[in-house]
Design an enzyme around this catalytic site. Structure first.
Site, PDB file in Angstrom:
ATOM      1  N   HIS A 197       0.777  -1.338  -0.030  1.00  0.00           N
ATOM      2  CA  HIS A 197      -0.024  -0.087   0.104  1.00  0.00           C
ATOM      3  C   HIS A 197       0.769   1.313   0.019  1.00  0.00           C
ATOM      4  CE1 HIS A 197      -3.611   2.353   0.561  1.00  0.00           C
ATOM      5  NE2 HIS A 197      -3.123   2.765   1.607  1.00  0.00           N
ATOM      6  N   ASP A 224      -3.405   8.797   3.369  1.00  0.00           N
ATOM      7  CA  ASP A 224      -3.693   7.450   3.142  1.00  0.00           C
ATOM      8  C   ASP A 224      -5.148   7.485   2.408  1.00  0.00           C
ATOM      9  OD1 ASP A 224      -4.482   4.853   2.880  1.00  0.00           O
ATOM     10  OD2 ASP A 224      -3.735   4.469   5.070  1.00  0.00           O
ATOM     11  N   CYS A 261      -4.280   2.859  -5.056  1.00  0.00           N
ATOM     12  CA  CYS A 261      -3.259   3.709  -3.823  1.00  0.00           C
ATOM     13  C   CYS A 261      -2.184   4.663  -4.549  1.00  0.00           C
ATOM     14  CB  CYS A 261      -2.894   2.716  -2.822  1.00  0.00           C
ATOM     15  SG  CYS A 261      -1.807   1.611  -3.135  1.00  0.00           S
TER      16      CYS A 261
END
Length: 309
Positions: A201, A218, A268
């Site tokens: 990630h 995030d 991501c």
């Protein structure tokens, strides 16, 4: 170090639940178009992948009187020729090791196989991310009055900084930012962008030198105070080493903003790059999951041309 680590105080208090609410932090408004059900799904995904605490994700609504900015250039459709070039490279499975572009200043080479990470569902790799960051750097150099003065660390910086027995090793990255190498000092920058890779990630940390704040972005809503504490220590060591300036980051704030969130397990890296792109322009994050396919193709086109716009 104990006093230093207590440096970051919250700029805001998140409310639990998934109700739409408003923030009044000037210049930090993030507009997202997620439903409550989608937020709950993202929380579940983040928890399953063990990427941080997402218990306080909330939605945000922009007020009607918020100033409108012309963002058309950030969503300019590719020309027919550009679409054709992108399609040919992303969909052609032959000669995967063939070098498509070589960025001479950074010595980064992108093969057809590396570029394929920009296909739908692809996970972005270090080479594509780092080349795009080089292009953003060159963009700012071309038009310094149009873009913020920023520094873009590559994907290997944080890994090096956070290594060693104590989880912090300034000496391993000390020479990355010598004035002779950069042509400037980090103290002269408005924002410093640090990609952070957590297993599978991508996240982004920002040191805002102008506002004296830290950010952790995030796209699945997680938080990581450890990253920001390490960066707080780093910027103190860096300014002491390069500028002979001693600062106390205990007065700096950790700013929490509401972000556009990803709806899947593979975008991501693309979210991270667009966080950097928009913030280096001084813009709010006016995009959402629905724009990711376009951003992938736009990024592929910019890499092929070795120019970010």
């Amino acid at each position: 170090m104990g006093q230093l680590i207590s440096l970051l105080r919250r700029d805001s208090t998140d409310e639990g639940g998934s109700r739409v609410r408003k923030r009044r932090d000037k210049g930090l408004r993030e507009v997202i178009d997620l439903s409550a059900n989608r937020v709950q799904a993202d929380k579940a995904n983040a928890a399953r992948w063990d990427i941080g605490d997402v218990s306080n994700i909330t939605l945000e609504e922009a007020p009607g009187d918020w100033p409108k900015e012309d963002l058309s250039e950030l969503f300019t459709p590719l020309t027919n020729e550009e679409e054709s070039d992108v399609n040919n490279l992303l969909n052609d499975s032959g000669h995967s090791k063939k070098i498509i572009v070589r960025h001479e200043p950074s010595n980064i080479e992108i093969t057809k196989e590396k570029l394929w990470c920009l296909r739908p569902h692809g996970w972005l790799n270090d080479e594509v991310i780092n080349l795009y960051l080089e292009l953003l750097k060159e963009r700012a150099d071309r038009e310094p009055n149009r873009f913020l003065k920023c520094h873009f660390f590559n994907t290997f910086f944080y890994k090096k900084l956070a290594c060693g027995k104590t989880g912090y090793d300034y000496q391993s990255v000390r020479r990355w930012t010598t004035p002779n190498k950069l042509g400037y000092r980090l103290a002269e920058c408005e924002k410093i962008f640090i990609p952070v890779h957590r297993d599978v990630h991508w996240c982004l940390a920002i040191i805002d030198m102008k506002e004296e704040t830290f950010h952790y972005l995030d796209s699945l809503g997680g938080k990581d105070g450890t990253v920001l504490r390490i960066l707080a220590r780093y910027i103190m060591d860096e300014l002491k080493d390069k500028n002979n300036i001693e600062i106390d980051t205990s007065s700096w704030r950790e700013v929490s903003v509401h972000l556009p969130l990803q709806h899947n397990g593979w975008d991501c890296g693309m979210f991270m790059l667009k966080f950097i792109d928009f913030y280096s322009r001084g813009l709010i994050l006016s995009f959402s999951q629905e724009h990711m396919e376009y951003f992938r193709r736009r990024t592929a086109n910019e890499i092929l041309r070795l120019r970010a716009d």
